[in-house]
Design a protein around this motif. Structure first.
Motif, PDB file in Angstrom:
ATOM      1  N   LYS A  31      -4.206   8.003 -13.910  1.00 53.31           N
ATOM      2  CA  LYS A  31      -4.660   7.248 -12.754  1.00 53.31           C
ATOM      3  C   LYS A  31      -4.037   7.805 -11.479  1.00 53.31           C
ATOM      4  O   LYS A  31      -2.888   7.530 -11.169  1.00 53.31           O
ATOM      5  CB  LYS A  31      -4.273   5.785 -12.932  1.00 53.31           C
ATOM      6  N   THR A  32      -4.804   8.595 -10.757  1.00 60.80           N
ATOM      7  CA  THR A  32      -4.306   9.177  -9.515  1.00 60.80           C
ATOM      8  C   THR A  32      -5.473   9.509  -8.620  1.00 60.80           C
ATOM      9  O   THR A  32      -6.595   9.668  -9.066  1.00 60.80           O
ATOM     10  CB  THR A  32      -3.481  10.450  -9.796  1.00 60.80           C
ATOM     11  N   GLN A  33      -5.151   9.630  -7.333  1.00 55.42           N
ATOM     12  CA  GLN A  33      -6.186   9.995  -6.384  1.00 55.42           C
ATOM     13  C   GLN A  33      -6.585  11.448  -6.546  1.00 55.42           C
ATOM     14  O   GLN A  33      -7.736  11.811  -6.438  1.00 55.42           O
ATOM     15  CB  GLN A  33      -5.635   9.816  -4.974  1.00 55.42           C
ATOM     16  N   SER A  34      -5.574  12.269  -6.761  1.00 54.01           N
ATOM     17  CA  SER A  34      -5.830  13.699  -6.839  1.00 54.01           C
ATOM     18  C   SER A  34      -4.751  14.310  -7.712  1.00 54.01           C
ATOM     19  O   SER A  34      -3.605  13.856  -7.715  1.00 54.01           O
ATOM     20  CB  SER A  34      -5.769  14.304  -5.440  1.00 54.01           C
ATOM     21  N   GLY A  51      -3.144   5.979   0.779  1.00 53.13           N
ATOM     22  CA  GLY A  51      -4.360   6.199   0.013  1.00 53.13           C
ATOM     23  C   GLY A  51      -4.534   5.322  -1.207  1.00 53.13           C
ATOM     24  O   GLY A  51      -5.516   5.438  -1.921  1.00 53.13           O
ATOM     25  N   ILE A  52      -3.582   4.434  -1.473  1.00 46.01           N
ATOM     26  CA  ILE A  52      -3.718   3.609  -2.677  1.00 46.01           C
ATOM     27  C   ILE A  52      -3.132   2.227  -2.410  1.00 46.01           C
ATOM     28  O   ILE A  52      -2.119   2.095  -1.738  1.00 46.01           O
ATOM     29  CB  ILE A  52      -3.031   4.290  -3.888  1.00 46.01           C
ATOM     30  N   ALA A  86      -1.420  15.404  -6.202  1.00 44.22           N
ATOM     31  CA  ALA A  86      -0.366  14.467  -5.811  1.00 44.22           C
ATOM     32  C   ALA A  86       0.906  14.766  -6.608  1.00 44.22           C
ATOM     33  O   ALA A  86       0.856  15.361  -7.679  1.00 44.22           O
ATOM     34  CB  ALA A  86      -0.829  13.046  -6.073  1.00 44.22           C
ATOM     35  N   GLU A  92       0.830  -1.205   0.000  1.00 46.92           N
ATOM     36  CA  GLU A  92       0.000   0.000   0.000  1.00 46.92           C
ATOM     37  C   GLU A  92       0.858   1.246   0.000  1.00 46.92           C
ATOM     38  O   GLU A  92       1.901   1.288   0.633  1.00 46.92           O
ATOM     39  CB  GLU A  92      -0.881   0.025   1.257  1.00 46.92           C
ATOM     40  N   ASP A 133      -5.057  -3.767 -11.871  1.00 48.26           N
ATOM     41  CA  ASP A 133      -5.402  -3.124 -10.605  1.00 48.26           C
ATOM     42  C   ASP A 133      -4.749  -3.808  -9.412  1.00 48.26           C
ATOM     43  O   ASP A 133      -5.386  -4.023  -8.387  1.00 48.26           O
ATOM     44  CB  ASP A 133      -6.917  -3.104 -10.409  1.00 48.26           C
TER      45      ASP A 133
END
Ligand SMILES: Nc1ncnc2c1ncn2[C@@H]1O[C@H](COP(=O)(O)OP(=O)(O)OP(=O)(O)O)[C@@H](O)[C@H]1O
Ligand SMILES: [Mg+2]
Lengths: 403, 509
Positions: free
Chosen positions: B398-401, B18-19, B404, B15, B221
């Motif tokens: 592909k990112t959370q925000s 957050g990902i 980042a 991990e 994934d």
């Protein structure tokens, strides 16, 4: 809630470590001095002491962020400081009293101070432009240009002073560095600042909402606003407790000036293209060039701003001492750089904040002040400051590795 | 047959804040096989390899790794331990020291020495014999920074081989190589395999798996979708395992209708800024029309990158010849000048030229485009966020925000950031230098679609690419470079792989 606060702390670990370190240092000195260190009188002095270095570290952050360095700031500050004293004592006093023989001497002094400030700032701009041009357009490494500048302007100091102290300067000049607002004005300023903090945060929320962005829960923003408000409030509260000969004082003029300068530069660094480009240049010069950024111009601008800040520092220095002295500004460049680095600025460029530099300068000044308060010998002061600098950078390196 | 397994990966979960990059990944690598690993950008391939090579220490992930039946736990000097165990890796991002020579790089950290004094003769002799043994035509004394990116990649591979590992990991080794160099690499791999070396091979060029691997594992994934012998696999099957759906075609059909000429280049010649007198672009002439895609093919070192960077004002010096944009002579001397003529360039080397690595995604995308939402005193950060988010979505970064850091992205997603940055500058002429390097099939398709859309809107595109099927399928015309000159310009319908290669190698004039 607690978890998310923890997350915020983790994300800004650098800032919080610094604040924690500052708190630790203050606590330590408080204990070692039987709480003398945190008396209003000493704190008032402490903040005033930090201003000159702060002006320099604020400019130095930008210089270092672009991947450069300025070793000349101490000498330049000293140089501009003696120019200020020279102008006041030798030039404007006789010139103005000749032109306005009947005017109130205080008014003449004030005019002299205004003129002095204009000339000194213009000279600062000139020096910054000169060194900046050599670095960016002539391609001489900043380290060399400003190392040369360090010698040259120290020579300039001696040339102007001829080895003697110049002065005294006008009362209005001294006021810039030594006076206070009245407690009432202090409270008004605090009120306005707190109102602006809340207004700013709410305004930003509204803007974001207008764009349809997801908003963080209101309580975070309120919490943040409260945090800064409490800082402002307690600062003014403590300063208002300080009295000289039975008269209550409040916010020091130079601290006010520092706050304004810091806000302006903080804004400049994060909200304008100029600031963005500076960070990009330090982060990856080639990529910045390919993005169409005018690298030379940006670096020149950074050095000009550094020159302006040297002028500000020089003026406050003259005001504080009341004279122009041969040793003014000596080694300030090192303290300023140390302040930046402790505040998280990376010497590799591309990284660093104004707020960090302020906290860094405050840490350096606290060490100075606290150790002097304890009557520690200068040998220990040097050794401890050096050790703290190395330790701070080590902690930074470790925390980066963890990431 | 348990002792046939060299490397056993058992229930690995990794991990990041957050990902979850890897979820319960289990995999067996057999001795002496070439094991292909594929998956979309951000599937977790590089992360898994970094666990094996000790970049992520034992304890920073869950699960176990066994090598030859013995559990391995790399901590402390974990990378050195991995090398000592016999695991060598060629990373996706180049990790050579540009100022050092080929030989110094290959033996970095394990220089042959005598009481601490480096034995240079031995170092270079060994480098030379290593390069000769594997038929790599690279001067052993050259400074690595002066080599092309493909040759640098080969140096990196040579370094890994020289560690005489039992397991050799190659993370997208061919993304910067020409067909010819790929052939060289495959020959090396076959020889290593004959010597019993096991190899894990990552690539986005699926055809390669069928030429070289024995087994293929697909990740999606962060999970293993399946492992199958190469003999049982087909490209379609692999793609559908990777993306989770069936993809009918690799190249979208556009409806491009090239219009009037927008750029005219006549006798462009430029010299190497570092080596006076050496031509890097030699008398190149061509024209470019609105709404067309002009492919630029050629071998590595044929001058393709030099040509396009010179067009962008940042390549060669002493430029002679004439460039006109919209019938007006354009004197382009810098990136700024090019951008003023509405020319944008997606550079080849994303790490060195494309990205500010320590900055966030949003700041990288907006960097050349700040003028669009800034006044003298203010950047409108909300507008910035909105625009950058839009491009990030369009390109499926592909990112959370987008706040980042770009370093938290997988290689392919970093490439998408560079493309987003230049798409946003709304150019009229868009130059793309190896735009799909390191990008997975699904995302490639999206980028091709975007290129088509741009062309349909009247943008002129120049695409430099070493991927021949890509050039042949996506271009209206193909310019082939050979030894810094233009060897010929072909229409799409007359171009075949053979003709292009013949022009590129100088067999045909
Ligand atoms: N240092 C990091 N911090 C945070 N997230 C990370 C970090 N490194 C990788 N990730 C995330 O982990 C996931 C897997 O990344 P990884 O680099 O393994 O992908 P990949 O399969 O190699 O993709 P590509 O084909 O694009 O190279 C991605 O979602 C990526 O954003
Ligand atoms: Mg990868």
């Amino acid at each position: 809630m607690l978890r998310s606060i923890w997350n915020i702390i983790l994300r800004n670990i650098k800032t919080f470590t610094m604040i924690f370190a500052l708190g630790f240092i203050w606590l330590l000195f408080s204990i070692l001095t039987q709480f003398g260190f945190v008396q209003p009188e000493n704190l008032s002095n402490l903040f005033r002491q930090m201003t000159i270095i702060s002006f320099l570290s604020i400019g130095m952050v930008l210089v270092i962020v672009t991947g450069n360095i300025d070793l000349s700031v101490g000498s330049v500050t000293g140089f501009l400081s003696v120019i200020a004293a020279f102008l006041q004592y030798y030039v404007f006093s006789s010139l103005l009293s000749g032109m306005l023989p009947t005017a109130d001497p205080l008014l003449v002094g004030a005019i002299s101070t205004v003129l002095t400030i204009i000339v000194v700032v213009a000279t600062g701009v000139g020096i910054g432009a000169l060194q900046g041009t050599m670095v960016s357009y002539l391609g001489i490494p900043a380290f060399i240009v400003t190392l040369g500048g360090m010698f040259i302007f120290r020579g300039g100091v001696l040339a102007i002073t001829q080895g003697k102290t110049i002065g005294p300067v006008e009362e209005s000049m001294k006021a810039i560095a030594q006076e206070y607002t009245s407690p009432l004005v202090g409270w008004v300023i605090a009120g306005v600042a707190i109102a602006l903090i809340f207004f700013g945060i709410l305004w930003r929320r509204r803007q974001k909402k207008a764009y349809g962005f997801e908003l963080k829960p209101m309580r975070f923003d309120i919490l943040k606003a409260c945090f800064f408000s409490v800082l402002v409030f307690s600062y003014v509260l403590v300063m208002n407790l300080y009295q000289v000969m039975g008269e209550f004082k409040s916010i020091q003029y130079p601290v006010l000036l520092m706050a304004v300068v810091a806000l302006v530069f903080s804004y400049l660094s994060s909200n304008t293209r100029f600031g963005r480009y500076a960070y990009a240049i330090g982060g990856n010069k080639e990529a910045a060039r390919l993005a169409g950024i005018n690298i030379k111009k940006n670096i020149l601008q950074v050095f000009i701003l550094m020159g302006v800040l040297c002028a500000v520092a020089g003026i406050v220095l003259t005001g504080r001492v009341g004279y122009g002295t041969t040793s003014g500004g000596d080694k300030y460049e090192l303290t300023a750089i140390a302040g930046c680095v402790i505040g998280g600025t990376s010497l590799m460029g591309g990284e660093g904040t104004i707020l960090g530099a302020l906290v860094g300068s405050l840490i350096m000044t606290s060490l100075d002040n606290g150790m002097s308060y304890m009557n520690l010998g200068p040998e220990w002061q040097y050794i401890i400051k050096g050790a703290v600098l190395i330790l701070a950078v080590y902690l930074d390196v470790v925390s980066k590795k963890k990431k | 047959m348990a002792n046939d397994v060299v490397l056993e990966i058992d229930n690995i979960t990794k991990e990041f804040p957050g990902i979850v990059a890897l979820t319960d990944v289990s995999l067996q690598i057999k001795r002496g096989e070439i094991h292909g690993l594929c998956g979309e950008n951000g599937a977790g391939k590089s992360t898994l390899m970094k666990i094996l090579s000790g970049v992520y220490e034992y304890g920073s992930y869950r699960g176990n790794v066994y090598m030859e039946g013995e559990e391995i736990k790399f901590t402390g000097e974990s990378i050195k331990q991995a090398i000592a165990k016999g695991i060598a890796i060629v990373y996706q991002e180049l990790s050579l020291v540009p100022k050092l020579t080929v030989g110094e790089n290959i033996f970095l950290g394990r220089e042959p020495h005598n009481r601490g004094i480096i034995n240079w003769d031995k170092l270079y002799a060994e480098t030379d014999s290593l390069l000769k043994k594997y038929k790599l035509e690279i001067p052993f004394g050259a400074q690595v920074g002066n080599l092309g990116i493909g040759q640098q990649q080969l140096v990196e591979i040579a370094r890994a081989i020289s560690e005489e590992a039992k397991v050799l990991i190659l993370d997208e080794p061919t993304s910067a190589l020409t067909e010819e160099e790929v052939g060289t690499l495959f020959a090396i791999l076959k020889e290593l395999k004959a010597n019993g070396v096991t190899c894990i091979y990552i690539s986005h060029k699926l055809e390669e798996f069928f030429k070289i691997t024995d087994t293929i594992t697909v990740l999606r994934d962060g999970m293993v979708i399946g492992t199958l012998p190469t003999t049982e696999a087909t490209v379609e099957k692999i793609i559908s395992m990777m993306v989770g759906r069936v993809m009918k075609e690799r190249f979208p059909k556009g409806n491009r209708k090239p219009g009037e000429t927008i750029m005219e280049v006549r006798n462009l010649t430029a010299y190497d800024p570092n080596a006076p007198g050496v031509k890097i672009v030699d008398d190149v002439s061509f024209s470019l029309r609105r709404g067309e895609i002009l492919g630029v093919a050629g071998l590595m070192g044929s001058g393709r990158t030099e040509l396009v960077t010179t067009l962008f004002g940042e390549g060669g010096v002493n430029v002679s010849g004439e460039i006109s944009v919209k019938n007006i002579r354009a004197d382009i001397r810098s990136a700024r000048g090019a951008m003023a003529n509405k020319i944008s360039l997606v550079p080849e080397d994303r790490k060195a030229l494309g990205l500010i690595v320590n900055d966030s995604i949003i700041k990288n995308i907006s960097l050349p485009n700040l003028d669009a939402f800034s006044s003298f005193l203010r950047i409108n950060k909300n507008e910035e966020y909105k625009m950058c988010q839009k491009y990030a979505d369009d390109l499926q970064i592909k990112t959370q925000s987008i706040n980042a850091l770009v370093t938290s992205l997988s290689g392919g997603n970093q490439q998408k950031v560079v493309i987003a940055k230049w798409l946003m500058s709304s150019p009229e002429i868009l130059i793309l230098d190896e735009p799909t390097r390191g990008i997975d099939v699904g995302a490639k398709y999206e980028i091709y679609k975007l290129m088509n859309e741009l062309a349909e809107k009247g943008v002129a595109l120049i695409m430099v690419s070493s991927d021949l099927p890509e050039v042949l399928s996506m271009s209206d015309r193909i310019m082939v470079m050979h030894e810094r000159q233009c060897a010929g310009i072909l229409d799409q319908n007359e171009a075949t792989q053979e003709i292009v290669m013949a022009l590129a190698t100088g067999i045909r004039k």
